[in-house]
Design a protein around this motif. Structure first.
Motif, PDB file in Angstrom:
ATOM      1  N   MET A  66       0.838  -1.201   0.000  1.00 56.17           N
ATOM      2  CA  MET A  66       0.000   0.000   0.000  1.00 56.17           C
ATOM      3  C   MET A  66       0.875   1.255   0.000  1.00 56.17           C
ATOM      4  SD  MET A  66      -1.168   2.601   2.142  1.00 56.17           S
ATOM      5  CE  MET A  66      -0.351   2.039   3.601  1.00 56.17           C
ATOM      6  N   SER A  67       1.930   1.247   0.842  1.00 56.10           N
ATOM      7  CA  SER A  67       2.809   2.423   0.913  1.00 56.10           C
ATOM      8  C   SER A  67       3.490   2.670  -0.427  1.00 56.10           C
ATOM      9  CB  SER A  67       3.881   2.238   1.978  1.00 56.10           C
ATOM     10  OG  SER A  67       3.294   1.875   3.190  1.00 56.10           O
ATOM     11  N   ILE A  68       3.968   1.584  -1.044  1.00 53.30           N
ATOM     12  CA  ILE A  68       4.662   1.727  -2.321  1.00 53.30           C
ATOM     13  C   ILE A  68       3.713   2.279  -3.382  1.00 53.30           C
ATOM     14  CG2 ILE A  68       5.754   0.421  -4.184  1.00 53.30           C
ATOM     15  CD1 ILE A  68       6.861  -1.453  -2.031  1.00 53.30           C
TER      16      ILE A  68
ATOM     17  N   PRO B 265       4.025   7.534  -4.264  1.00 56.68           N
ATOM     18  CA  PRO B 265       4.285   8.310  -5.491  1.00 56.68           C
ATOM     19  C   PRO B 265       3.018   8.987  -6.005  1.00 56.68           C
ATOM     20  CG  PRO B 265       4.862   5.983  -5.786  1.00 56.68           C
ATOM     21  CD  PRO B 265       4.295   6.111  -4.425  1.00 56.68           C
ATOM     22  N   PHE B 266       1.934   8.239  -5.967  1.00 58.91           N
ATOM     23  CA  PHE B 266       0.647   8.716  -6.452  1.00 58.91           C
ATOM     24  C   PHE B 266       0.206   9.967  -5.686  1.00 58.91           C
ATOM     25  CE2 PHE B 266      -4.078   7.588  -6.560  1.00 58.91           C
ATOM     26  CZ  PHE B 266      -4.262   8.190  -7.773  1.00 58.91           C
ATOM     27  N   GLY B 267       0.185   9.850  -4.366  1.00 62.96           N
ATOM     28  CA  GLY B 267      -0.280  10.955  -3.537  1.00 62.96           C
ATOM     29  C   GLY B 267       0.651  12.159  -3.602  1.00 62.96           C
ATOM     30  N   VAL B 268       1.953  11.900  -3.594  1.00 59.62           N
ATOM     31  CA  VAL B 268       2.909  13.005  -3.601  1.00 59.62           C
ATOM     32  C   VAL B 268       2.831  13.760  -4.933  1.00 59.62           C
ATOM     33  CG1 VAL B 268       5.363  13.563  -3.632  1.00 59.62           C
ATOM     34  CG2 VAL B 268       4.482  11.999  -1.908  1.00 59.62           C
ATOM     35  N   LEU B 269       2.756  13.022  -6.030  1.00 56.35           N
ATOM     36  CA  LEU B 269       2.681  13.687  -7.332  1.00 56.35           C
ATOM     37  C   LEU B 269       1.408  14.520  -7.444  1.00 56.35           C
ATOM     38  CD1 LEU B 269       4.083  10.976  -9.758  1.00 56.35           C
ATOM     39  CD2 LEU B 269       5.180  13.050  -8.936  1.00 56.35           C
TER      40      LEU B 269
ATOM     41  N   VAL C 153      -3.034  15.549   1.528  1.00 58.54           N
ATOM     42  CA  VAL C 153      -3.174  16.683   2.439  1.00 58.54           C
ATOM     43  C   VAL C 153      -1.867  16.948   3.181  1.00 58.54           C
ATOM     44  CG1 VAL C 153      -4.323  17.477   4.534  1.00 58.54           C
ATOM     45  CG2 VAL C 153      -5.662  16.443   2.709  1.00 58.54           C
ATOM     46  N   ALA C 154      -1.249  15.897   3.687  1.00 61.41           N
ATOM     47  CA  ALA C 154      -0.006  16.079   4.450  1.00 61.41           C
ATOM     48  C   ALA C 154       1.120  16.590   3.554  1.00 61.41           C
ATOM     49  CB  ALA C 154       0.402  14.765   5.115  1.00 61.41           C
ATOM     50  N   THR C 155       1.181  16.080   2.328  1.00 53.67           N
ATOM     51  CA  THR C 155       2.236  16.538   1.421  1.00 53.67           C
ATOM     52  C   THR C 155       2.026  17.996   1.053  1.00 53.67           C
ATOM     53  OG1 THR C 155       2.391  14.308   0.526  1.00 53.67           O
ATOM     54  CG2 THR C 155       3.407  16.060  -0.747  1.00 53.67           C
TER      55      THR C 155
ATOM     56  N   GLY D 239       6.684  16.665   5.757  1.00 52.62           N
ATOM     57  CA  GLY D 239       5.257  16.569   5.478  1.00 52.62           C
ATOM     58  C   GLY D 239       4.922  15.271   4.773  1.00 52.62           C
ATOM     59  N   ILE D 240       5.764  14.893   3.822  1.00 54.99           N
ATOM     60  CA  ILE D 240       5.520  13.657   3.077  1.00 54.99           C
ATOM     61  C   ILE D 240       5.562  12.465   4.021  1.00 54.99           C
ATOM     62  CG2 ILE D 240       6.465  12.158   1.291  1.00 54.99           C
ATOM     63  CD1 ILE D 240       7.469  14.696  -0.121  1.00 54.99           C
ATOM     64  N   LEU D 241       6.541  12.483   4.942  1.00 53.41           N
ATOM     65  CA  LEU D 241       6.640  11.364   5.883  1.00 53.41           C
ATOM     66  C   LEU D 241       5.469  11.363   6.862  1.00 53.41           C
ATOM     67  CD1 LEU D 241      10.461  11.230   6.487  1.00 53.41           C
ATOM     68  CD2 LEU D 241       9.033   9.545   5.361  1.00 53.41           C
ATOM     69  N   THR D 242       4.977  12.549   7.224  1.00 58.13           N
ATOM     70  CA  THR D 242       3.766  12.593   8.047  1.00 58.13           C
ATOM     71  C   THR D 242       2.636  11.898   7.313  1.00 58.13           C
ATOM     72  OG1 THR D 242       4.473  14.687   8.972  1.00 58.13           O
ATOM     73  CG2 THR D 242       2.163  14.119   9.233  1.00 58.13           C
TER      74      THR D 242
END
Lengths: 450, 284
Positions: free
Chosen positions: A214-216, A220-224, A309-311, A348-351
């Motif tokens: 799930m993380s993998i 990328p999807f959420g951050v992009l 949201v976090a990113t 933020g990304i790690l959060t």
């Protein structure tokens, strides 16, 4: 008050001395808010104490007591609970030898004529029928020669016996050793007897794999997506609509995601992969049924809002001067993003990752529909190419709690297992979270130049 | 490009340091040696519907220090940011007029902004080192171009840090985070970082406003050192600073360039009343 006539001789009181209000120095506010925190802490402590103490107690070896009842029955039991009604409940083991094939009894305490703890009693873990309580005479070629609590001889087939523990001979250290052995077997073994016995190894692996995959998928999807929304998109009604939708996605009940995953990933994409890409015959399914990949994808969808949201928070935290600094040095927008803005947004990304993992590890409902089953001792990872089998069904600790606790034929035997599994799931989430939090702290330290 | 408005009016104070070689006579003496490297004509600038610059004409002499002074909100920073097109990054801005660097209009659509910003470096008001090592900060620009080998890059970093008078303080800690430096050191690092691109023009946007007097003095020394090798345009709030370090001073007021001349002229014999009022502290 100032108008009140003052007692004779005393100087008139200043209106400033208005007496003590309850809220002087903010007392009321402090009490109210502190009470809320205290309540919260109490709830948290109670919660963890209950889960972990019960979970740990599940593996604690209780001594075997010999009970002689008023009708002459002799039992060798591990007491479980005493009730206000005067009843006692105890685990008798020896399921196949007990009337009604029950391995627990609940009887009025008054029926017990005598109790003692025989030194030579043994507890035998078996492949089937749960534990055996009795006495071991010898280990022969045809199996284990044992006596039942009432002295009747029996022979247990050698391949049925997993281990023999003379519980009543153990001192404190012996019991602690046994506790660790029990925990280790719980973690490393497959479940037996329709999940009422044995360990949770496949569920542990399944949960970890699901979270990892799930993380993998989600990161990328959420951050992009967040980068686009925050860095490139102008503030139009459409972008606002997208933001609102993403935030609303976070509030959708997870079972709805499960339904979506089933309809879109399993039946839609899965069928397409099977019959159009792999060319399987129409009566055969490989991806067209729930599996690791679809469950992970569904979870990724479920957690993508928190990552976005976090990113976005993280991106907004990168100071404008720093972005302009990069551009002023002749960086293209992409270079500025890659070398300066994204590294600055890492906390933020790690959060986002932390929140996503916490949510995903604890989620059960959507998984039931998309690839998690109650019993799948076959792991999705093995030595066979391609080593990770994304189409396989997996077990999951959360779902295991449900199946063990509520779908099992022996409710009394599994109660400790439910607590143990819950404690394990909590521990797993805790470890995953702590790892991510440490990672974030390290990144932050580096960003702040400490 | 129409510089005629300036040149046809030789009495205009805006024209004093202007290009026209026929006009390069008294009272401007020193500016004569310097070719203008940046030539701005009739520059108008809008943030949305708000006009921030009104028909600014200015020539920046090569190898000299030009100070932009004026009260807050007078458009001097906006003007500075027009020179390396940093205003492009803001939504809803509009610009008209021309800004030429070495005779090339930088707002020509064919201009490569990235290349422009390498040739026109910029240092900001607040020190903005990247959260990476001192070395990586200085090497940031050159690395983007990927032209230099390890050894050449080392040499360049050393050279730039020396130029920014920071080498002695940082030579032993190049691999440490730039954020561990003091504010003044950080600002000098930002100057070193800009120098690593080997720019022709260096824009300084109030480089000392976030620094204490000691660090300010160091930056001023540095500007003096860099003078001649680089063309420097700096915005400053501090008139003493402008008087100390600049060759040419341009006074902005309400989005207009009121007066631009040799610094000693502006500060001793300003030709406009507003300038006089401002530098004598009657307002601003």
């Amino acid at each position: 008050m100032a108008d009140r006539p003052s007692p004779a001789g005393a100087p008139p009181r200043s209106p400033l001395l208005g007496g003590t209000r309850p809220d002087v120095s903010g007392g009321m506010g402090i009490y109210l808010t502190a009470a809320a925190v205290a309540g919260l802490m109490l709830a948290a402590v109670l919660f963890f104490a209950l889960i972990f103490s019960r979970g740990a107690a599940a593996f604690w070896p209780k001594p075997l007591e010999e009970w002689t009842l008023d009708d002459g029955t002799v039992l060798l039991v591990q007491p479980v609970e005493e009730y206000d009604t005067g009843d006692v409940r105890a685990r008798t083991g020896n399921r196949e030898f007990m009337p009604g094939r029950e391995d627990h009894v609940r009887i009025p305490a008054s029926r017990i004529v005598s109790r003692r703890v025989p030194e030579d009693a043994v507890w035998i873990e078996r492949r089937e029928y749960g534990p055996f309580h009795g006495y071991l005479d010898e280990v022969a070629a045809d199996g284990y020669h044992v006596r039942l609590p009432d002295g009747a001889p029996e022979v247990l087939a050698a391949d049925q016996v997993l281990r023999v523990e003379p519980i009543n001979r153990f001192g404190a250290f012996g019991r602690l050793g046994l506790w660790f052995r029990n925990v280790f077997r719980f973690l490393s073994e497959e479940p037996r007897e329709s999940n009422t016995d044995g360990g949770v190894f496949p569920a542990l692996i399944g949960t970890s794999l699901l979270v990892l995959l799930m993380s993998i998928l989600v990161m990328p999807f959420g951050v992009l997506a967040a980068v686009y929304l925050n860095e490139y998109a102008k503030d139009t009604w459409f972008v606002r609509l997208v933001r609102i939708s993403v935030n609303n996605l976070a509030g959708v009940p997870s079972i709805v995601f499960g339904v979506f995953g089933l309809g879109f990933f399993v039946y839609g994409l899965g069928d397409f992969v099977d019959h159009s890409l792999l060319g399987l015959p129409s009566n055969e399914t490989r991806f067209g049924t729930g599996g690791l990949l679809w469950a992970s994808l569904t979870m990724a969808l479920l957690t993508v809002p928190v990552v976005v949201v976090a990113t976005e928070e993280g991106l907004r935290a990168v100071p404008r001067e720093r972005r302009e600094g990069a551009l002023a040095l002749g960086a293209t927008r992409w270079e500025a993003l890659r070398h300066v803005i994204l590294p600055g947004a890492k906390p933020g990304i790690l959060t986002g990752l932390i929140l996503a993992v916490a949510r995903a590890a604890g989620e059960v409902a959507p998984l039931m529909l998309t690839g998690v089953v109650g019993l799948a001792p076959e792991l999705p990872v093995d030595g066979e190419f391609p080593f990770l089998h994304l189409e396989k069904k997996v077990m999951h600790l959360g779902f295991h709690i449900y199946t063990v606790g509520f779908q099992s034929p022996n409710v009394e035997a599994v109660e400790p297992l439910v607590y143990a599994t819950a404690a394990l799931l909590l521990l797993l989430i805790l470890v995953l979270n702590l790892t991510a939090i440490r990672m974030r702290a390290r990144v932050r330290r580096r960003l702040e130049g400490r | 490009m129409t510089p005629t408005a300036v040149m046809s009016e030789p009495t205009s104070h805006l024209g004093r340091i202007a290009v026209d070689s026929a006009n390069r006579r008294a009272p401007v003496e020193v500016a004569d040696e310097a070719e203008p490297i940046v030539r701005v004509r009739n520059l108008d600038f809008w943030y949305g519907d708000t006009q921030a610059l009104f028909g600014v004409d200015l020539d920046v002499p090569k190898g000299q220090v030009t100070a932009l002074i004026g009260p807050s909100g007078c458009g001097k920073s906006t003007f500075l940011r027009c020179l390396d097109r940093m205003n492009d990054t803001i939504d809803g801005v509009r610009i008209s007029g021309t800004v030429e660097l070495d005779g090339q209009d930088v707002y020509d659509p064919r201009v490569d902004v990235v290349e422009l910003r390498r040739r026109v470096g910029m240092v900001f008001q607040r020190p903005n080192p990247f959260p990476m090592s001192i070395y990586d900060n200085v090497a940031f620009g050159p690395r983007l171009r990927k032209e230099l080998g390890r050894k050449e890059l080392d040499d360049l970093v050393e050279k730039c840090l020396r130029s920014a008078a920071l080498w002695d303080e940082t030579r032993d800690r190049l691999d440490q985070s730039a954020l561990g430096l003091s504010g003044g050191q950080q600002q000098r690092l930002c100057i070193a970082r800009a120098l690593a691109n080997q720019p022709e023009v260096l824009l300084l946007d109030e480089p000392c406003s976030a620094l204490d007097p000691n660090a300010t003095a160091k930056i001023e020394d540095l500007i003096f050192e860099l003078r001649g090798r680089y063309t420097i345009v700096m915005v400053t709030h501090n008139m003493q600073q402008a008087a100390r370090v600049s060759d040419v001073t341009a006074f902005f007021l309400k989005g207009r360039l009121v007066e631009a001349d040799r610094t000693e002229v502006v500060f001793t014999r300003p030709s406009k009343e507003e300038t006089e009022n401002y530098i004598t502290g009657r307002f601003g």
